[in-house]
Write a protein that holds these residues in place. Structure first.
Motif, PDB file in Angstrom:
ATOM      1  N   VAL A  10       0.830  -1.209   0.000  1.00  0.00           N
ATOM      2  CA  VAL A  10       0.000   0.000   0.000  1.00  0.00           C
ATOM      3  C   VAL A  10       0.863   1.258   0.000  1.00  0.00           C
ATOM      4  CG1 VAL A  10      -1.937  -1.147   1.129  1.00  0.00           C
ATOM      5  CG2 VAL A  10      -0.182  -0.046   2.528  1.00  0.00           C
ATOM      6  N   LYS A  11       2.167   1.119   0.231  1.00  0.00           N
ATOM      7  CA  LYS A  11       3.060   2.275   0.161  1.00  0.00           C
ATOM      8  C   LYS A  11       3.280   2.714  -1.279  1.00  0.00           C
ATOM      9  CE  LYS A  11       6.449   0.247   2.274  1.00  0.00           C
ATOM     10  NZ  LYS A  11       7.807   0.040   2.867  1.00  0.00           N
ATOM     11  N   PHE A  12       3.063   1.811  -2.242  1.00  0.00           N
ATOM     12  CA  PHE A  12       3.431   2.080  -3.621  1.00  0.00           C
ATOM     13  C   PHE A  12       2.253   2.320  -4.546  1.00  0.00           C
ATOM     14  CE2 PHE A  12       6.991  -0.870  -2.264  1.00  0.00           C
ATOM     15  CZ  PHE A  12       7.836   0.173  -1.913  1.00  0.00           C
ATOM     16  N   CYS A  13       1.082   1.797  -4.219  1.00  0.00           N
ATOM     17  CA  CYS A  13      -0.078   2.036  -5.074  1.00  0.00           C
ATOM     18  C   CYS A  13      -1.353   1.899  -4.256  1.00  0.00           C
ATOM     19  CB  CYS A  13      -0.094   1.103  -6.279  1.00  0.00           C
ATOM     20  SG  CYS A  13       0.098  -0.641  -5.906  1.00  0.00           S
ATOM     21  N   GLY A  14      -2.404   2.527  -4.762  1.00  0.00           N
ATOM     22  CA  GLY A  14      -3.673   2.575  -4.066  1.00  0.00           C
ATOM     23  C   GLY A  14      -4.584   1.413  -4.390  1.00  0.00           C
ATOM     24  N   ALA A  15      -5.896   1.688  -4.474  1.00  0.00           N
ATOM     25  CA  ALA A  15      -6.901   0.636  -4.526  1.00  0.00           C
ATOM     26  C   ALA A  15      -7.070   0.006  -5.897  1.00  0.00           C
ATOM     27  CB  ALA A  15      -8.244   1.185  -4.049  1.00  0.00           C
ATOM     28  N   THR A  16      -6.508   0.621  -6.950  1.00  0.00           N
ATOM     29  CA  THR A  16      -6.726   0.106  -8.303  1.00  0.00           C
ATOM     30  C   THR A  16      -5.412   0.018  -9.063  1.00  0.00           C
ATOM     31  OG1 THR A  16      -8.937   1.111  -8.368  1.00  0.00           O
ATOM     32  CG2 THR A  16      -7.972   0.444 -10.475  1.00  0.00           C
ATOM     33  N   ILE A  17      -5.217  -1.103  -9.753  1.00  0.00           N
ATOM     34  CA  ILE A  17      -4.075  -1.339 -10.633  1.00  0.00           C
ATOM     35  C   ILE A  17      -4.632  -1.763 -11.983  1.00  0.00           C
ATOM     36  CG2 ILE A  17      -2.002  -2.734 -11.023  1.00  0.00           C
ATOM     37  CD1 ILE A  17      -2.051  -3.291  -7.942  1.00  0.00           C
ATOM     38  N   ALA A  18      -4.132  -1.161 -13.055  1.00  0.00           N
ATOM     39  CA  ALA A  18      -4.598  -1.518 -14.392  1.00  0.00           C
ATOM     40  C   ALA A  18      -3.390  -1.689 -15.302  1.00  0.00           C
ATOM     41  CB  ALA A  18      -5.532  -0.445 -14.947  1.00  0.00           C
ATOM     42  N   GLY A  19      -3.350  -2.787 -16.048  1.00  0.00           N
ATOM     43  CA  GLY A  19      -2.182  -3.071 -16.872  1.00  0.00           C
ATOM     44  C   GLY A  19      -2.533  -3.476 -18.288  1.00  0.00           C
ATOM     45  N   LEU A  20      -1.775  -2.937 -19.233  1.00  0.00           N
ATOM     46  CA  LEU A  20      -1.856  -3.353 -20.630  1.00  0.00           C
ATOM     47  C   LEU A  20      -0.799  -4.415 -20.888  1.00  0.00           C
ATOM     48  CD1 LEU A  20      -2.077   0.204 -22.214  1.00  0.00           C
ATOM     49  CD2 LEU A  20      -3.947  -1.455 -22.086  1.00  0.00           C
ATOM     50  N   SER A  21      -1.157  -5.462 -21.624  1.00  0.00           N
ATOM     51  CA  SER A  21      -0.229  -6.545 -21.934  1.00  0.00           C
ATOM     52  C   SER A  21       0.193  -6.446 -23.395  1.00  0.00           C
ATOM     53  CB  SER A  21      -0.877  -7.905 -21.673  1.00  0.00           C
ATOM     54  OG  SER A  21      -1.193  -8.060 -20.302  1.00  0.00           O
ATOM     55  N   LEU A  22       1.510  -6.492 -23.623  1.00  0.00           N
ATOM     56  CA  LEU A  22       2.059  -6.389 -24.974  1.00  0.00           C
ATOM     57  C   LEU A  22       2.904  -7.623 -25.298  1.00  0.00           C
ATOM     58  CD1 LEU A  22       3.410  -2.698 -24.801  1.00  0.00           C
ATOM     59  CD2 LEU A  22       1.080  -3.452 -25.342  1.00  0.00           C
ATOM     60  N   LEU A  23       2.949  -7.975 -26.554  1.00  0.00           N
ATOM     61  CA  LEU A  23       3.853  -8.954 -27.168  1.00  0.00           C
ATOM     62  C   LEU A  23       3.445 -10.411 -26.983  1.00  0.00           C
ATOM     63  CD1 LEU A  23       7.402  -7.451 -26.430  1.00  0.00           C
ATOM     64  CD2 LEU A  23       5.847  -6.977 -28.338  1.00  0.00           C
ATOM     65  N   SER A  24       3.251 -10.869 -25.747  1.00  0.00           N
ATOM     66  CA  SER A  24       3.043 -12.301 -25.510  1.00  0.00           C
ATOM     67  C   SER A  24       1.848 -12.532 -24.599  1.00  0.00           C
ATOM     68  CB  SER A  24       4.292 -12.907 -24.861  1.00  0.00           C
ATOM     69  OG  SER A  24       4.039 -14.215 -24.377  1.00  0.00           O
ATOM     70  N   PRO A  25       1.080 -13.603 -24.834  1.00  0.00           N
ATOM     71  CA  PRO A  25       0.038 -13.962 -23.870  1.00  0.00           C
ATOM     72  C   PRO A  25       0.665 -14.491 -22.582  1.00  0.00           C
ATOM     73  CG  PRO A  25       0.226 -15.683 -25.517  1.00  0.00           C
ATOM     74  CD  PRO A  25       1.154 -14.563 -25.945  1.00  0.00           C
ATOM     75  N   SER A  26      -0.092 -14.415 -21.510  1.00  0.00           N
ATOM     76  CA  SER A  26       0.367 -14.950 -20.226  1.00  0.00           C
ATOM     77  C   SER A  26      -0.853 -15.266 -19.378  1.00  0.00           C
ATOM     78  CB  SER A  26       1.282 -13.956 -19.500  1.00  0.00           C
ATOM     79  OG  SER A  26       0.591 -12.748 -19.237  1.00  0.00           O
ATOM     80  N   VAL A  27      -0.620 -15.959 -18.283  1.00  0.00           N
ATOM     81  CA  VAL A  27      -1.680 -16.279 -17.332  1.00  0.00           C
ATOM     82  C   VAL A  27      -1.336 -15.639 -15.998  1.00  0.00           C
ATOM     83  CG1 VAL A  27      -2.909 -18.108 -16.108  1.00  0.00           C
ATOM     84  CG2 VAL A  27      -2.202 -18.451 -18.494  1.00  0.00           C
ATOM     85  N   MET A  28      -2.251 -14.839 -15.475  1.00  0.00           N
ATOM     86  CA  MET A  28      -2.121 -14.269 -14.141  1.00  0.00           C
ATOM     87  C   MET A  28      -2.978 -15.090 -13.178  1.00  0.00           C
ATOM     88  SD  MET A  28      -3.164 -10.490 -12.629  1.00  0.00           S
ATOM     89  CE  MET A  28      -1.839  -9.595 -13.439  1.00  0.00           C
ATOM     90  N   ARG A  29      -2.369 -15.525 -12.097  1.00  0.00           N
ATOM     91  CA  ARG A  29      -3.097 -16.296 -11.086  1.00  0.00           C
ATOM     92  C   ARG A  29      -3.259 -15.452  -9.824  1.00  0.00           C
ATOM     93  NH1 ARG A  29      -0.421 -21.742  -9.890  1.00  0.00           N
ATOM     94  NH2 ARG A  29      -1.530 -22.354 -11.792  1.00  0.00           N
ATOM     95  N   LEU A  30      -4.466 -15.425  -9.288  1.00  0.00           N
ATOM     96  CA  LEU A  30      -4.769 -14.749  -8.032  1.00  0.00           C
ATOM     97  C   LEU A  30      -5.180 -15.805  -7.013  1.00  0.00           C
ATOM     98  CD1 LEU A  30      -5.521 -12.652 -10.430  1.00  0.00           C
ATOM     99  CD2 LEU A  30      -6.674 -11.384  -8.622  1.00  0.00           C
ATOM    100  N   VAL A  31      -4.612 -15.749  -5.807  1.00  0.00           N
ATOM    101  CA  VAL A  31      -4.928 -16.703  -4.751  1.00  0.00           C
ATOM    102  C   VAL A  31      -5.205 -15.921  -3.466  1.00  0.00           C
ATOM    103  CG1 VAL A  31      -4.115 -18.659  -3.372  1.00  0.00           C
ATOM    104  CG2 VAL A  31      -3.486 -18.489  -5.792  1.00  0.00           C
ATOM    105  N   HIS A  32      -6.301 -16.246  -2.795  1.00  0.00           N
ATOM    106  CA  HIS A  32      -6.650 -15.565  -1.552  1.00  0.00           C
ATOM    107  C   HIS A  32      -5.565 -15.795  -0.502  1.00  0.00           C
ATOM    108  CE1 HIS A  32      -8.913 -14.167   1.922  1.00  0.00           C
ATOM    109  NE2 HIS A  32      -9.838 -13.688   1.095  1.00  0.00           N
TER     110      HIS A  32
END
Length: 221
Positions: free
Chosen positions: A125-147
């Motif tokens: 929380v020192k580096f960014c607030g409540a929202t993060i938004a990212g554009l992906s370029l060049l290659s597909p990838s899989v982002m995994r979120l775990v509680h």
């Protein structure tokens, strides 16, 4: 988590870009973890790539990070953009951030080599607030979120080139996120071969930080 056969949620007509551990988790995070495939046109993706390439080329790939979260990366913070790229970033702001949210003045650019990956982490929380938004370029990838407290609760996001992902609220604070390394890069039963990937990441201002302040780059995806 590949091959579990659990329900996938269709966020838009066509292929699925979000799958998860249960319909309840998918429903709860429907507006907190969002993928917008095809957000960029091919021409827009090329515009960003061309602008970033000269600066990234001057940097070497690194294999350790200040908090050990990233392997095989180079990164920069960028605040000066061409007119065409600024127009793209304004579209990201309109799509991902509320009218009352202030963005950090610099955009985080992260370049992962084909063998690079990002380990599970929750951005400080020192580096960014409540929202993060990212554009992906060049290659597909899989982002995994775990509680972080209930590891049986998870989401996987398929991030194709030109897509926009948005993490906010519970997905941002209560779930770790990572980019899977090539040998683990599956979306359900589907193999997602990894290549070099650039992400262009916009972040809302951390609570209590003035617009002129800037902190160390977070290990965002």
């Amino acid at each position: 988590m590949a091959g579990t056969g659990l329900l996938a949620l269709r966020t838009l007509p066509g292929p699925s870009w979000v799958r998860g551990s249960s319909p309840l988790v998918l429903s709860r995070l429907r507006d907190a973890a969002v993928v917008r495939p095809g957000f960029l046109s091919v021409a827009e993706e090329e515009t960003l790539s061309r602008e970033l390439e000269p600066e990234l080329r001057r940097r070497r790939y690194e294999y350790d990070h200040w908090d050990a979260a990233i392997h095989g990366f180079r990164e920069t913070e960028k605040s000066r953009w061409s007119e065409a790229s600024r127009a793209i970033l304004q579209r990201v702001q309109a799509a991902a951030f509320g009218p009352g949210q202030t963005l950090l003045s610099s955009v985080h650019v992260l370049d992962l080599e084909a063998r690079g990956y990002i380990k599970p982490h929750v951005d400080s929380v020192k580096f960014c607030g409540a929202t993060i938004a990212g554009l992906s370029l060049l290659s597909p990838s899989v982002m995994r979120l775990v509680h972080t407290q209930e590891p049986g609760e998870w989401l996987e996001l398929l991030l194709e080139p030109g897509s926009l992902y948005i993490l906010r609220g519970s997905a941002r604070y209560d779930f770790s996120h990572e980019i899977l390394r090539d040998e683990e890069s599956f979306f359900g039963e589907r193999r997602i071969p990894r290549g070099r990937r650039i992400s262009v990441i916009c972040r809302s201002l951390p609570e209590g930080m003035g617009t002129g302040e800037s902190g160390q780059s977070p290990p965002a995806c």
